[in-house]
Design a protein around this motif. Structure first.
Motif, PDB file in Angstrom:
ATOM      1  N   SER A  49     -41.945  30.341  42.848  1.00 32.57           N
ATOM      2  CA  SER A  49     -41.697  31.492  43.715  1.00 32.57           C
ATOM      3  C   SER A  49     -42.630  31.392  44.911  1.00 32.57           C
ATOM      4  CB  SER A  49     -41.926  32.809  42.955  1.00 32.57           C
ATOM      5  OG  SER A  49     -41.686  33.922  43.801  1.00 32.57           O
ATOM      6  N   HIS A  52     -43.680  34.725  46.820  1.00 31.01           N
ATOM      7  CA  HIS A  52     -44.656  35.529  46.082  1.00 31.01           C
ATOM      8  C   HIS A  52     -46.026  34.861  46.079  1.00 31.01           C
ATOM      9  CE1 HIS A  52     -46.771  36.792  42.370  1.00 31.01           C
ATOM     10  NE2 HIS A  52     -46.336  37.978  42.713  1.00 31.01           N
ATOM     11  N   THR A  56     -49.598  36.484  47.777  1.00 33.84           N
ATOM     12  CA  THR A  56     -50.672  36.960  46.903  1.00 33.84           C
ATOM     13  C   THR A  56     -51.956  36.143  46.973  1.00 33.84           C
ATOM     14  OG1 THR A  56     -49.660  35.698  45.089  1.00 33.84           O
ATOM     15  CG2 THR A  56     -49.083  38.029  45.277  1.00 33.84           C
ATOM     16  N   ARG A 154     -47.714  44.380  53.405  1.00 35.21           N
ATOM     17  CA  ARG A 154     -47.727  44.690  51.979  1.00 35.21           C
ATOM     18  C   ARG A 154     -48.906  45.595  51.646  1.00 35.21           C
ATOM     19  NH1 ARG A 154     -49.657  42.241  47.030  1.00 35.21           N
ATOM     20  NH2 ARG A 154     -50.968  40.884  48.286  1.00 35.21           N
TER      21      ARG A 154
END
Length: 318
Positions: A49, A52, A56, A154
């Motif tokens: 992924s 993602h 992060t 985010r």
């Protein structure tokens, strides 16, 4: 007539599953909020992924990966231009190292759509390669810009937890306490706290674990401008009532699981964070030192965040 089955204790599971609750001998929740379990059996492509992952990881790691990818891409395109022949680019009639640097900086100009015009492709192969690189550069910079925007957009909660929790005097009894502070200048409102005690079940086998919600003095605050000391009074109804020292917490493999949930005014979105304290991270017979600085001449108040971990020993009521 079939006998009714006994109702399962809802405190025996918290989403970890009965196997994890029964077999795990390490902390369930790390201090940074990550879970201390792994999933295995998925292939590399099933677990992959990239979006993602790039959202992060830390900023330093993200920028380092972008820089490495940029240099590697230009190096590969430079070698590809050299493979197109000695006449592929203008000025290619020099030695190997000189040709490499000419091709490398031409790749930098092409991938970034700079186009100084000092070096131009000559052969059909080099022109086709330049076309491919131009498309690659447009797509790559669009993807990187999207990920950077996603990282900025985010919402995350940067809440600092005290390094240790304490069992401190509280009114006529004692209480389990820990302290938090918002590390960002953003304002969090309607902050809610939830604390659960995970421990080996009393009177059961050594493998039985239960998860008990702890009643808090205050489980939410409307505003969170400074710090918040979260308090669980240890009264007769508390699962900690019969404990007398840190060794009692350690003996039953106690872990305090903490979940915070609030509304970030800057992003207009809900943010959350989590952490935990093991039994040995609880200081028995201590209290937090005062974090407030002396009032300013105009009467305004402030706290010293560096004091969030400071504790001092105090006697507990009998």
């Amino acid at each position: 007539m079939a006998e009714p089955q006994p109702q399962q204790d809802i405190n025996l599971d918290l989403g970890f599953g009965t196997v994890v609750a029964r077999e795990s001998r390490t902390r369930l929740l790390n201090r940074d909020g990550s879970f201390n379990v792994r999933r295995e059996g998925l292939s590399f492509w099933q677990e992959l992924s990239p979006y993602h992952y790039f959202l992060t990881i830390s900023w330093s790691k993200f920028l380092s990966l972008v820089g490495v990818a940029y240099i590697v891409s230009n190096t590969l395109f430079a070698l590809a231009y050299m493979a197109c022949g000695a006449q592929a680019l203008t000025g290619f009639q020099h030695g190997f190292l000189s040709r490499f640097w000419i091709a490398f900086f031409f790749s930098v100009e092409t991938i970034a759509t700079i186009g100084y015009g000092n070096i131009v492709p000559v052969t059909l192969a080099s022109n086709l390669l330049m076309t491919i690189e131009s498309l690659y550069g447009i797509l790559a910079f669009a993807l990187i810009a999207g990920i950077v925007f996603g990282r900025f957009a985010r919402p995350t909660a940067e809440i600092l937890f005290s390094r240790q929790a304490v069992i401190a005097p509280y009114r006529d009894t004692k209480a389990f306490m820990f302290r938090i502070v918002n590390q960002r200048r953003t304002q969090i409102v309607d902050l809610e706290a939830r604390v659960l005690l995970a421990r080996r079940k009393k009177g059961g086998s050594d493998s039985d674990r239960e998860f008990i919600p702890l009643k808090l003095e205050r489980d939410s605050v409307a505003f969170f401008p400074l710090s918040w000391t979260i308090v669980h009074p240890i009264d007769e109804e508390s699962p900690l009532h019969d404990y007398r020292a840190t060794d009692d917490l350690r003996a039953c493999e106690s872990e305090f699981l903490i979940m915070l949930n609030g509304f970030d005014e800057t992003f207009s979105q809900t943010v959350h964070t989590r952490s935990s304290y093991k039994g040995e991270e609880v200081v028995w017979g201590a209290r937090f030192r005062n974090m407030f600085n002396p009032p300013e001449p105009d009467g305004s108040l402030s706290i010293d965040v560096r004091k969030i971990h400071d504790v001092e020993r105090v006697p507990l009521p009998a």
